[in-house]
Design an enzyme around this catalytic site. Sequence first.
Site, PDB file in Angstrom:
ATOM      1  N   ARG A   1       1.338 -11.110   7.163  1.00  0.00           N
ATOM      2  CA  ARG A   1       1.165  -9.890   6.362  1.00  0.00           C
ATOM      3  C   ARG A   1       2.244  -8.853   6.707  1.00  0.00           C
ATOM      4  O   ARG A   1       1.940  -7.804   7.276  1.00  0.00           O
ATOM      5  CB  ARG A   1      -0.227  -9.286   6.612  1.00  0.00           C
ATOM      6  CG  ARG A   1      -1.405 -10.191   6.267  1.00  0.00           C
ATOM      7  CD  ARG A   1      -2.702  -9.389   6.234  1.00  0.00           C
ATOM      8  NE  ARG A   1      -2.849  -8.558   7.405  1.00  0.00           N
ATOM      9  CZ  ARG A   1      -3.537  -8.892   8.513  1.00  0.00           C
ATOM     10  NH1 ARG A   1      -4.162 -10.050   8.580  1.00  0.00           N
ATOM     11  NH2 ARG A   1      -3.601  -8.059   9.520  1.00  0.00           N
TER      12      ARG A   1
ATOM     13  N   TYR B   1      13.987  31.187   5.823  1.00  0.00           N
ATOM     14  CA  TYR B   1      12.827  31.881   6.415  1.00  0.00           C
ATOM     15  C   TYR B   1      12.943  31.948   7.928  1.00  0.00           C
ATOM     16  O   TYR B   1      13.441  31.019   8.565  1.00  0.00           O
ATOM     17  CB  TYR B   1      11.541  31.124   6.085  1.00  0.00           C
ATOM     18  CG  TYR B   1      11.168  31.094   4.635  1.00  0.00           C
ATOM     19  CD1 TYR B   1      10.855  32.262   3.951  1.00  0.00           C
ATOM     20  CD2 TYR B   1      11.112  29.882   3.951  1.00  0.00           C
ATOM     21  CE1 TYR B   1      10.493  32.213   2.607  1.00  0.00           C
ATOM     22  CE2 TYR B   1      10.743  29.834   2.620  1.00  0.00           C
ATOM     23  CZ  TYR B   1      10.432  30.992   1.947  1.00  0.00           C
ATOM     24  OH  TYR B   1      10.070  30.950   0.635  1.00  0.00           O
TER      25      TYR B   1
ATOM     26  N   CYS C   1      12.926  24.665   3.384  1.00  0.00           N
ATOM     27  CA  CYS C   1      11.936  25.326   2.528  1.00  0.00           C
ATOM     28  C   CYS C   1      11.156  24.266   1.748  1.00  0.00           C
ATOM     29  O   CYS C   1      11.416  23.078   1.867  1.00  0.00           O
ATOM     30  CB  CYS C   1      12.619  26.266   1.548  1.00  0.00           C
ATOM     31  SG  CYS C   1      13.749  27.446   2.303  1.00  0.00           S
TER      32      CYS C   1
ATOM     33  N   HIS D   1      -6.367  -7.594  12.762  1.00  0.00           N
ATOM     34  CA  HIS D   1      -5.168  -6.745  12.762  1.00  0.00           C
ATOM     35  C   HIS D   1      -4.868  -6.336  14.198  1.00  0.00           C
ATOM     36  O   HIS D   1      -5.772  -5.994  14.954  1.00  0.00           O
ATOM     37  CB  HIS D   1      -5.437  -5.514  11.882  1.00  0.00           C
ATOM     38  CG  HIS D   1      -4.209  -4.723  11.546  1.00  0.00           C
ATOM     39  ND1 HIS D   1      -3.030  -5.292  11.112  1.00  0.00           N
ATOM     40  CD2 HIS D   1      -3.991  -3.382  11.550  1.00  0.00           C
ATOM     41  CE1 HIS D   1      -2.140  -4.334  10.888  1.00  0.00           C
ATOM     42  NE2 HIS D   1      -2.689  -3.172  11.140  1.00  0.00           N
TER      43      HIS D   1
ATOM     44  N   ASP E   1      11.277  23.643  -1.463  1.00  0.00           N
ATOM     45  CA  ASP E   1      12.046  22.997  -2.526  1.00  0.00           C
ATOM     46  C   ASP E   1      13.549  22.983  -2.283  1.00  0.00           C
ATOM     47  O   ASP E   1      14.295  22.478  -3.111  1.00  0.00           O
ATOM     48  CB  ASP E   1      11.797  23.726  -3.854  1.00  0.00           C
ATOM     49  CG  ASP E   1      10.322  23.980  -4.072  1.00  0.00           C
ATOM     50  OD1 ASP E   1       9.555  23.011  -4.019  1.00  0.00           O
ATOM     51  OD2 ASP E   1       9.937  25.152  -4.262  1.00  0.00           O
TER      52      ASP E   1
ATOM     53  N   ARG F   1     -10.847  -0.509  14.163  1.00  0.00           N
ATOM     54  CA  ARG F   1     -10.832   0.181  12.873  1.00  0.00           C
ATOM     55  C   ARG F   1     -11.844  -0.512  11.962  1.00  0.00           C
ATOM     56  O   ARG F   1     -12.995  -0.126  11.940  1.00  0.00           O
ATOM     57  CB  ARG F   1      -9.400   0.159  12.308  1.00  0.00           C
ATOM     58  CG  ARG F   1      -9.205   1.040  11.105  1.00  0.00           C
ATOM     59  CD  ARG F   1      -7.736   1.176  10.727  1.00  0.00           C
ATOM     60  NE  ARG F   1      -7.122  -0.076  10.265  1.00  0.00           N
ATOM     61  CZ  ARG F   1      -5.842  -0.192   9.908  1.00  0.00           C
ATOM     62  NH1 ARG F   1      -5.038   0.855   9.973  1.00  0.00           N
ATOM     63  NH2 ARG F   1      -5.356  -1.336   9.480  1.00  0.00           N
TER      64      ARG F   1
ATOM     65  N   LYS G   1       0.850  -1.205   0.000  1.00  0.00           N
ATOM     66  CA  LYS G   1       0.000   0.000   0.000  1.00  0.00           C
ATOM     67  C   LYS G   1       0.880   1.249   0.000  1.00  0.00           C
ATOM     68  O   LYS G   1       2.063   1.175   0.355  1.00  0.00           O
ATOM     69  CB  LYS G   1      -0.904  -0.029   1.231  1.00  0.00           C
ATOM     70  CG  LYS G   1      -0.136  -0.089   2.535  1.00  0.00           C
ATOM     71  CD  LYS G   1      -1.002  -0.554   3.690  1.00  0.00           C
ATOM     72  CE  LYS G   1      -0.266  -0.447   5.007  1.00  0.00           C
ATOM     73  NZ  LYS G   1      -0.890  -1.248   6.056  1.00  0.00           N
TER      74      LYS G   1
HETATM   75  C1  LIG Z   1      -0.217  -2.112   6.769  1.00  0.00           C
HETATM   76  C2  LIG Z   1      -0.799  -3.375   7.253  1.00  0.00           C
HETATM   77  C3  LIG Z   1       0.012  -4.496   7.501  1.00  0.00           C
HETATM   78  C4  LIG Z   1       1.526  -4.432   7.501  1.00  0.00           C
HETATM   79  O1  LIG Z   1       1.945  -3.710   8.652  1.00  0.00           O
HETATM   80  P1  LIG Z   1       3.505  -3.600   9.072  1.00  0.00           P
HETATM   81  O2  LIG Z   1       3.471  -3.023  10.432  1.00  0.00           O
HETATM   82  O3  LIG Z   1       4.142  -2.683   8.089  1.00  0.00           O
HETATM   83  O4  LIG Z   1       4.046  -4.972   9.007  1.00  0.00           O
HETATM   84  C5  LIG Z   1      -0.617  -5.683   7.809  1.00  0.00           C
HETATM   85  N1  LIG Z   1      -1.972  -5.764   7.898  1.00  0.00           N
HETATM   86  C6  LIG Z   1      -2.769  -4.690   7.692  1.00  0.00           C
HETATM   87  C7  LIG Z   1      -4.265  -4.830   7.815  1.00  0.00           C
HETATM   88  C8  LIG Z   1      -2.217  -3.471   7.383  1.00  0.00           C
HETATM   89  O5  LIG Z   1      -3.008  -2.397   7.211  1.00  0.00           O
END
Ligand SMILES: *Cc1c(COP(=O)(O)O)cnc(C)c1O
Length: 385
Positions: A225, A276, A323, A166, A325, A137, A35
């Site tokens: 994951r 700045y 800044c 998660h 850029d 979530r 992602k």
């Molecule tokens: C982003 C994400 C992961 C991976 O998380 P890490 O902490 O980068 O390993 C796994 N499962 C879900 C649902 C996520 O959103």
Amino acid sequence: MRGTRAYIFQDNLRHNLGEIKKHLRPGTKICLAVKADAYGHNAVAVAKIAQEFGADFLAVATVDEGIELRERGVSAGIILLSLCTPQEMPLLFEHRITPLVFSQDYIKCLSDCADSYFGGTSARHEVHLAVDTGMGRLGCLCDEAAHQAEMISSSPHLALGGMMTHFALSDGISSEAQDFTRNQYDDFVRAVQSVRSAGISPGICSCANSAALLAHPEMHFDMVRPGIIAYGYYPDEVTRDYLAALGIQIDLRPVLSFESEVLAIRRFPAGKSASYGRTWTAPRETDIAVLPVGYADGLLRRFSPGVEVTINGRNYPVVGRICMDQCMVDIGRDNPDVRLWDRAVIFGPKESGALHTADDLAVLGGTISYEVLTSISKRVGRYLI
Ligand SMILES: *Cc1c(COP(=O)(O)O)cnc(C)c1O
């Protein structure tokens, strides 16, 4: 080629994926989180390497991210970790993207869309059922899982391909954090069993992100994951030292280097200020290197004061405000080691010549490596090496 760019060290990505694999039981599937353009690393390039490496799934956050992978020839499974709109649902079917589902309304809407998309065929599109065991979530509650699984499997063109949850605290090492994670895991196991008891196969079950993958091998289930560890960084408190104390060895190498170059060298008399707000004034006569990198590239304004860049093996401080850029670096008067157009590395792996990592910037900015990496913006070209 613009002087400010990011290099992706492909071999380090392969190395990290190999390190991850060493920690898995044979047969455990991998779903790599790609992602947000693979945490800023270029999702298509990362997905292709992960696919060659045998990753079974790639995880994206938007339908567009999934479509980009398909259009660039990625054939592995793609899981959408967020929800899409009803208008986007046909795109899931068209591009073989596996959505997360967890509410009756959403399943009903997806089921109706699948009916009109697949009508007259026997095709079934797989979905993964998300269970909220404590992240707060996405996901249904544990005791709703069996009912939702029934809704999915009784829809003519949907099938339950997996279940997931998660963790909220798996990157914490306190005993409270560990207890919370264990409770989440136990609730997930209960949800999976309730689906089985209803006579429905739960499919591929997953819960372990990077932190749980490393610190809780007993929580790997059918699929892990990982995200951040593939890109070479430890998740928060689950550090190399913490893991070593548990007897777990893993060698992670940063994959991305963020670099710029010396665009101008200017002599500053004592008392002349830079940038700045005039927050910095030369305390003595010195030379200032101007770099074409600023907060619009991902060198966040809050990194100064404190951030350093590495030029030819030595660190020099960014002075004054960053800044949009540009930024200014104090290289000292008549420094023979810094010349016009030399590379200035902000962070990266050792091989890039960097002396800092994204974790060092994260500490400076009061954030985490994830945010440092994903802040590198679109105008910074990514080059594979
Ligand atoms: C982003 C994400 C992961 C991976 O998380 P890490 O902490 O980068 O390993 C796994 N499962 C879900 C649902 C996520 O959103």
